[in-house]
Design a protein around this motif. Structure first.
Motif, PDB file in Angstrom:
ATOM      1  N   LEU A 143       0.806  -1.211   0.000  1.00 46.42           N
ATOM      2  CA  LEU A 143       0.000   0.000   0.000  1.00 46.42           C
ATOM      3  C   LEU A 143       0.848   1.274   0.000  1.00 46.42           C
ATOM      4  O   LEU A 143       0.526   2.240  -0.697  1.00 46.42           O
ATOM      5  CB  LEU A 143      -0.961   0.010   1.194  1.00 46.42           C
ATOM      6  CG  LEU A 143      -2.157  -0.949   1.095  1.00 46.42           C
ATOM      7  CD1 LEU A 143      -2.960  -0.930   2.382  1.00 46.42           C
ATOM      8  CD2 LEU A 143      -3.051  -0.577  -0.096  1.00 46.42           C
ATOM      9  N   ASN A 144       1.896   1.309   0.794  1.00 46.62           N
ATOM     10  CA  ASN A 144       2.697   2.532   0.864  1.00 46.62           C
ATOM     11  C   ASN A 144       3.267   2.921  -0.498  1.00 46.62           C
ATOM     12  O   ASN A 144       3.288   4.107  -0.863  1.00 46.62           O
ATOM     13  CB  ASN A 144       3.832   2.381   1.874  1.00 46.62           C
ATOM     14  CG  ASN A 144       3.369   2.633   3.298  1.00 46.62           C
ATOM     15  OD1 ASN A 144       2.345   3.270   3.522  1.00 46.62           O
ATOM     16  ND2 ASN A 144       4.118   2.129   4.265  1.00 46.62           N
ATOM     17  N   ASP A 145       3.714   1.934  -1.253  1.00 44.88           N
ATOM     18  CA  ASP A 145       4.295   2.222  -2.562  1.00 44.88           C
ATOM     19  C   ASP A 145       3.243   2.640  -3.583  1.00 44.88           C
ATOM     20  O   ASP A 145       3.594   3.135  -4.674  1.00 44.88           O
ATOM     21  CB  ASP A 145       5.049   0.999  -3.097  1.00 44.88           C
ATOM     22  CG  ASP A 145       6.316   0.703  -2.314  1.00 44.88           C
ATOM     23  OD1 ASP A 145       6.828   1.624  -1.646  1.00 44.88           O
ATOM     24  OD2 ASP A 145       6.783  -0.451  -2.354  1.00 44.88           O
ATOM     25  N   PHE A 152      -4.689   5.487  -4.173  1.00 40.24           N
ATOM     26  CA  PHE A 152      -5.784   5.381  -3.206  1.00 40.24           C
ATOM     27  C   PHE A 152      -6.056   6.716  -2.507  1.00 40.24           C
ATOM     28  O   PHE A 152      -6.743   6.746  -1.477  1.00 40.24           O
ATOM     29  CB  PHE A 152      -5.467   4.315  -2.152  1.00 40.24           C
ATOM     30  CG  PHE A 152      -5.259   2.938  -2.714  1.00 40.24           C
ATOM     31  CD1 PHE A 152      -6.312   2.235  -3.276  1.00 40.24           C
ATOM     32  CD2 PHE A 152      -3.998   2.343  -2.682  1.00 40.24           C
ATOM     33  CE1 PHE A 152      -6.114   0.955  -3.796  1.00 40.24           C
ATOM     34  CE2 PHE A 152      -3.792   1.073  -3.193  1.00 40.24           C
ATOM     35  CZ  PHE A 152      -4.857   0.374  -3.751  1.00 40.24           C
ATOM     36  N   ASN A 153      -5.490   7.785  -3.064  1.00 38.17           N
ATOM     37  CA  ASN A 153      -5.646   9.106  -2.454  1.00 38.17           C
ATOM     38  C   ASN A 153      -5.123   9.116  -1.019  1.00 38.17           C
ATOM     39  O   ASN A 153      -5.588   9.876  -0.169  1.00 38.17           O
ATOM     40  CB  ASN A 153      -7.118   9.558  -2.478  1.00 38.17           C
ATOM     41  CG  ASN A 153      -7.281  11.053  -2.247  1.00 38.17           C
ATOM     42  OD1 ASN A 153      -6.398  11.844  -2.576  1.00 38.17           O
ATOM     43  ND2 ASN A 153      -8.394  11.430  -1.656  1.00 38.17           N
ATOM     44  N   SER A 154      -4.173   8.213  -0.745  1.00 36.20           N
ATOM     45  CA  SER A 154      -3.522   8.106   0.577  1.00 36.20           C
ATOM     46  C   SER A 154      -4.524   7.935   1.714  1.00 36.20           C
ATOM     47  O   SER A 154      -4.344   8.456   2.815  1.00 36.20           O
ATOM     48  CB  SER A 154      -2.639   9.329   0.842  1.00 36.20           C
ATOM     49  OG  SER A 154      -1.555   9.369  -0.071  1.00 36.20           O
ATOM     50  N   LEU A 183      -1.115   5.820   4.828  1.00 30.24           N
ATOM     51  CA  LEU A 183      -2.480   6.121   4.419  1.00 30.24           C
ATOM     52  C   LEU A 183      -3.316   6.447   5.650  1.00 30.24           C
ATOM     53  O   LEU A 183      -3.170   5.808   6.699  1.00 30.24           O
ATOM     54  CB  LEU A 183      -3.110   4.938   3.679  1.00 30.24           C
ATOM     55  CG  LEU A 183      -2.563   4.609   2.280  1.00 30.24           C
ATOM     56  CD1 LEU A 183      -1.248   3.853   2.369  1.00 30.24           C
ATOM     57  CD2 LEU A 183      -3.586   3.800   1.476  1.00 30.24           C
ATOM     58  N   ARG A 184      -4.188   7.434   5.522  1.00 28.96           N
ATOM     59  CA  ARG A 184      -5.050   7.832   6.636  1.00 28.96           C
ATOM     60  C   ARG A 184      -6.290   6.941   6.676  1.00 28.96           C
ATOM     61  O   ARG A 184      -6.933   6.728   5.641  1.00 28.96           O
ATOM     62  CB  ARG A 184      -5.456   9.293   6.482  1.00 28.96           C
ATOM     63  CG  ARG A 184      -6.365   9.815   7.594  1.00 28.96           C
ATOM     64  CD  ARG A 184      -6.491  11.324   7.486  1.00 28.96           C
ATOM     65  NE  ARG A 184      -7.178  11.716   6.262  1.00 28.96           N
ATOM     66  CZ  ARG A 184      -8.489  11.987   6.205  1.00 28.96           C
ATOM     67  NH1 ARG A 184      -9.240  11.872   7.299  1.00 28.96           N
ATOM     68  NH2 ARG A 184      -9.044  12.354   5.070  1.00 28.96           N
ATOM     69  N   LEU A 185      -6.622   6.446   7.862  1.00 32.66           N
ATOM     70  CA  LEU A 185      -7.818   5.628   8.042  1.00 32.66           C
ATOM     71  C   LEU A 185      -8.990   6.553   8.343  1.00 32.66           C
ATOM     72  O   LEU A 185      -9.024   7.216   9.384  1.00 32.66           O
ATOM     73  CB  LEU A 185      -7.621   4.626   9.179  1.00 32.66           C
ATOM     74  CG  LEU A 185      -8.812   3.731   9.523  1.00 32.66           C
ATOM     75  CD1 LEU A 185      -9.195   2.850   8.346  1.00 32.66           C
ATOM     76  CD2 LEU A 185      -8.497   2.880  10.755  1.00 32.66           C
ATOM     77  N   ARG A 186      -9.943   6.599   7.436  1.00 32.46           N
ATOM     78  CA  ARG A 186     -11.116   7.468   7.588  1.00 32.46           C
ATOM     79  C   ARG A 186     -12.284   6.669   8.151  1.00 32.46           C
ATOM     80  O   ARG A 186     -12.653   5.634   7.614  1.00 32.46           O
ATOM     81  CB  ARG A 186     -11.521   8.064   6.243  1.00 32.46           C
ATOM     82  CG  ARG A 186     -10.640   9.188   5.743  1.00 32.46           C
ATOM     83  CD  ARG A 186     -11.146   9.712   4.418  1.00 32.46           C
ATOM     84  NE  ARG A 186     -12.584   9.948   4.410  1.00 32.46           N
ATOM     85  CZ  ARG A 186     -13.289  10.243   3.319  1.00 32.46           C
ATOM     86  NH1 ARG A 186     -12.684  10.279   2.132  1.00 32.46           N
ATOM     87  NH2 ARG A 186     -14.580  10.460   3.392  1.00 32.46           N
TER      88      ARG A 186
END
Length: 289
Positions: free
Chosen positions: A134-136, A141-143, A169-172
């Motif tokens: 995911l980080n790469d 995914f719009n982070s 990535l931010r968890l919304r």
């Protein structure tokens, strides 16, 4: 945590059908004179199972109240007796913390459904297969990771995933409905998106999706959904207790109800009643255990 019941007493279900075999419940009180409160979270799976159980308990002669709550408030209500039962405890992982906190005030009646799964989900066309990728690929995914209600055990595990994999990535947080809406919009536009989700869920029947691999096994293996009741329910409402104890169905059966609930303008309780009417052979096993 506040123990105030932030309930939306969404439905006071009037007793509609009294089967001939109902008879008398504990202490000579007729079942149709007793009210049982079922708490649940607004997940499509739990909306389906709770409404089905409400329809079955009404068939046995009970008045049924449904209370929609956050996961934390649902377990709190059960521990204080504001709720009588839930059919929505995901174990042994998702709701383990809640169960540990109130363990001496409730009774676990065991699984009502096998074959669940939790994780991060993407459209099948997304060229990412594992959480550690995911980080790469954060930019596609719009982070961000689209989650559900903040009190859900799934969200706690998702937070652990972010920490374990050191994700950027931010968890919304949001709800089941907002997560599905975001997923639908992304798929309609052939965009990439990563969401928190679980099986059984109707969205797997509607779209081609895949779980991201979890090399660190943060989400754990398959779970079960358990029925949990407040302490003392067996003495107060033995017939209802027996029905709840006997309740068990399959992901396929739950899926039938969840898909019915996705029809525009449909009512989950009316759908549950229809499913109960169409599956009396299954329901009789719960009623006559």
């Amino acid at each position: 945590m506040k123990t105030q019941l932030l309930s939306q007493r969404t439905t006071r279900l009037a007793s509609a059908i009294l089967i001939a075999s109902t008879g008398l419940a504990a202490g000579g009180v007729q079942a149709q004179e007793q009210t049982i409160n079922l708490a649940y979270v607004e997940w499509s799976s739990e909306v389906a199972s709770t409404n089905v159980m409400a329809a079955v308990l009404e068939q046995a002669g009970y008045d049924v109240e449904l209370t929609s709550l956050s996961a934390a408030a649902m377990f709190q209500a059960l521990s204080t007796g504001d709720a009588d039962a839930i059919v929505a405890a995901w174990l042994p992982t998702t709701h383990a913390d809640y169960m540990e906190r109130i363990g001496d005030k409730i009774e676990d009646l065991g699984p009502n459904l096998d074959g669940t799964k939790l994780g991060l989900v993407v459209p099948a066309y997304t060229e990412v297969d594992s959480i550690d990728e995911l980080n790469d690929n954060a930019d596609i995914f719009n982070s961000e990771i689209i989650g559900i209600d903040p009190g859900a055990g799934l969200m706690g595990l998702a937070e652990d995933v972010v920490d374990t994999y050191d994700l950027g990535l931010r968890l919304r947080s949001g709800s089941d409905a907002t997560m599905v809406a975001a997923l639908s919009n992304a798929i309609n536009n052939e965009e990439d998106i990563v969401v928190t989700s679980w099986t059984p869920h109707w969205m797997f029947a509607r779209w081609d999706l895949k779980y991201l691999e979890d090399p660190e096994d943060v989400f754990g293996g398959a779970e079960q959904i358990h029925t949990v009741v407040r302490d003392g329910l067996e003495d107060d409402m033995p017939e209802a207790y027996a029905i709840l104890d006997a309740f068990e169905w399959t992901p396929e059966q739950m899926g039938e109800v969840m898909l019915m609930n996705q029809e525009e303008g449909s009512d989950p309780y009316e759908n549950a009643k229809q499913w109960v009417e169409d599956n009396q052979d299954v329901v009789e096993q719960w009623l006559n255990s």
